[in-house]
Design a protein around this motif. Structure first.
Motif, PDB file in Angstrom:
ATOM      1  N   GLY A  30      42.575  34.939  33.039  1.00 28.41           N
ATOM      2  CA  GLY A  30      42.739  35.968  32.016  1.00 28.41           C
ATOM      3  C   GLY A  30      44.073  36.655  32.174  1.00 28.41           C
ATOM      4  O   GLY A  30      45.045  36.048  32.608  1.00 28.41           O
ATOM      5  N   GLY A  31      44.107  37.938  31.823  1.00 29.83           N
ATOM      6  CA  GLY A  31      45.295  38.737  32.050  1.00 29.83           C
ATOM      7  C   GLY A  31      46.472  38.338  31.182  1.00 29.83           C
ATOM      8  O   GLY A  31      46.333  37.793  30.088  1.00 29.83           O
ATOM      9  N   TYR A  32      47.656  38.558  31.722  1.00 26.46           N
ATOM     10  CA  TYR A  32      48.899  38.406  30.978  1.00 26.46           C
ATOM     11  C   TYR A  32      49.145  36.975  30.520  1.00 26.46           C
ATOM     12  O   TYR A  32      49.844  36.710  29.544  1.00 26.46           O
ATOM     13  N   ASP A  60      38.287  31.878  36.183  1.00 28.52           N
ATOM     14  CA  ASP A  60      37.365  32.968  36.497  1.00 28.52           C
ATOM     15  C   ASP A  60      36.965  33.668  35.207  1.00 28.52           C
ATOM     16  O   ASP A  60      37.651  33.568  34.188  1.00 28.52           O
ATOM     17  N   GLY A 137      47.155  33.513  36.782  1.00 28.69           N
ATOM     18  CA  GLY A 137      47.874  34.775  36.849  1.00 28.69           C
ATOM     19  C   GLY A 137      47.663  35.357  38.249  1.00 28.69           C
ATOM     20  O   GLY A 137      46.893  34.822  39.046  1.00 28.69           O
ATOM     21  N   SER A 146      39.198  35.300  40.649  1.00 26.11           N
ATOM     22  CA  SER A 146      38.584  36.547  41.132  1.00 26.11           C
ATOM     23  C   SER A 146      38.412  36.465  42.643  1.00 26.11           C
ATOM     24  O   SER A 146      37.363  36.773  43.197  1.00 26.11           O
ATOM     25  N   LYS A 169      38.596  45.069  41.218  1.00 27.61           N
ATOM     26  CA  LYS A 169      39.122  45.340  39.872  1.00 27.61           C
ATOM     27  C   LYS A 169      37.930  45.244  38.913  1.00 27.61           C
ATOM     28  O   LYS A 169      37.200  44.249  38.949  1.00 27.61           O
ATOM     29  N   ARG A 174      31.611  39.038  38.405  1.00 22.42           N
ATOM     30  CA  ARG A 174      32.443  37.941  37.880  1.00 22.42           C
ATOM     31  C   ARG A 174      31.977  36.617  38.444  1.00 22.42           C
ATOM     32  O   ARG A 174      31.274  36.577  39.451  1.00 22.42           O
TER      33      ARG A 174
HETATM   34  O1  LIG Z   1      41.086  40.210  36.754  1.00 24.98           O
HETATM   35  C1  LIG Z   1      41.879  39.311  36.578  1.00 24.98           C
HETATM   36  O2  LIG Z   1      43.172  39.457  36.977  1.00 24.98           O
HETATM   37  C2  LIG Z   1      44.060  38.362  37.151  1.00 24.98           C
HETATM   38  C3  LIG Z   1      45.473  38.901  36.966  1.00 24.98           C
HETATM   39  O3  LIG Z   1      45.554  39.487  35.696  1.00 24.98           O
HETATM   40  P1  LIG Z   1      46.887  40.163  35.109  1.00 24.98           P
HETATM   41  O4  LIG Z   1      46.423  41.035  33.962  1.00 24.98           O
HETATM   42  O5  LIG Z   1      47.473  40.974  36.234  1.00 24.98           O
HETATM   43  O6  LIG Z   1      47.782  39.058  34.650  1.00 24.98           O
HETATM   44  C4  LIG Z   1      43.736  37.232  36.182  1.00 24.98           C
HETATM   45  O7  LIG Z   1      44.506  36.121  36.471  1.00 24.98           O
HETATM   46  C5  LIG Z   1      42.255  36.918  36.278  1.00 24.98           C
HETATM   47  O8  LIG Z   1      41.918  35.815  35.466  1.00 24.98           O
HETATM   48  C6  LIG Z   1      41.506  38.119  35.792  1.00 24.98           C
HETATM   49  O9  LIG Z   1      40.097  37.913  35.749  1.00 24.98           O
END
Ligand SMILES: O=C1O[C@H](COP(=O)(O)O)[C@@H](O)[C@H](O)[C@H]1O
Length: 239
Positions: A30-32, A60, A137, A146, A169, A174
């Motif tokens: 997920g994320g950016y 994840d 990410g 995760s 986080k 998860r």
């Molecule tokens: O919680 C998570 O965080 C990571 C990093 O996210 P970012 O917003 O800092 O790019 C993400 O890779 C992971 O998939 C997600 O569940």
């Protein structure tokens, strides 16, 4: 290991390569990251990919309904999957009606079925599934998928997919791929952008050695790891 300073080029270069090689399995976090692959949904790139061959999975996922703002599926669907013609049956979201433990087991069962039916390859080195490409990410604490610093899940050696009930986080529940699975991938692209991750990037790639490895430093795919950073995330490396 290779380092690139232009994240938006990642999907375009690499996914065109995948097309040539006839590969089609993609693993998203997920994320950016989703922002960096948005360009693929636009001309001329959108017409250069054989979307019908793609199978999409999540490295994840947060255990929340698929329409929840914290869902990695929703993030990917809104920003990417809803704009490209990947057959819906080839997009493997988690079962959001299950508990975290149940969803992890269910996801692992689904992956095992794909290995048994030959859709997914198996690593001849580790016996775990071998994915073509994982896009990862990294969080400000150096977590990937995760898998968080200091957490016992970092040491999981048997399961393909596991669950966490106390993610530092939010949200706390998860499911996540384990390191044996992540590291059985052929190719991993680590995509990191923005100011939040500057220190973790420096710890992972800078000259000083850490006494305790960050989760991201445990990422060692079978063939190749490439980092894609924007200038901000890489700023301490250039000092
Ligand atoms: O919680 C998570 O965080 C990571 C990093 O996210 P970012 O917003 O800092 O790019 C993400 O890779 C992971 O998939 C997600 O569940």
């Amino acid at each position: 290991m290779w380092l690139f300073l232009w994240p938006n080029m990642l999907p375009i270069c690499r996914l065109n390569l995948l097309k040539k090689e006839g590969l089609s399995l993609l693993y998203l976090s997920g994320g950016y990251l989703i922002d960096t692959i948005r360009k693929l949904t636009l001309p001329p790139y959108v017409d250069s990919v054989e979307w019908s061959k793609w199978h999409v999975f999540w490295v994840d996922e947060r255990v929340v309904p698929k329409n929840h703002v914290d869902s990695n599926y929703k993030l990917a669907f809104d920003g990417f999957l809803s704009k490209v013609p990947i057959p819906p049956g080839q997009v493997s979201a988690i079962n959001d009606a299950l508990s975290a433990e149940g969803a992890a087991e269910d996801y692992q069962t689904g992956l095992k079925h794909l290995v048994d039916t030959g859709v997914l390859a198996k690593s001849s080195v580790t016996g775990f599934p071998k994915f073509d490409l994982m896009l990862l990410g990294m969080g400000p604490d150096g977590h990937v998928a995760s898998l968080f610093p200091g957490h016992p899940l970092l040491e999981e050696k048997v399961k393909w997919v596991t669950h966490i009930m106390d993610s530092p986080k939010p949200p706390p529940q998860r499911i996540t791929f384990t390191f044996p699975v992540i590291n059985s991938s052929a190719y991993i692209a680590m995509v990191v952008c923005g100011p939040g991750e500057v220190d973790a990037v420096y710890k992972a790639l800078g000259k000083t050695e850490n006494p305790v490895l960050l989760p991201v430093q445990r990422v060692t795919p079978e063939e190749e790891l490439k980092w894609f950073l924007d200038e901000v995330a890489a700023s301490k490396l250039q000092e």
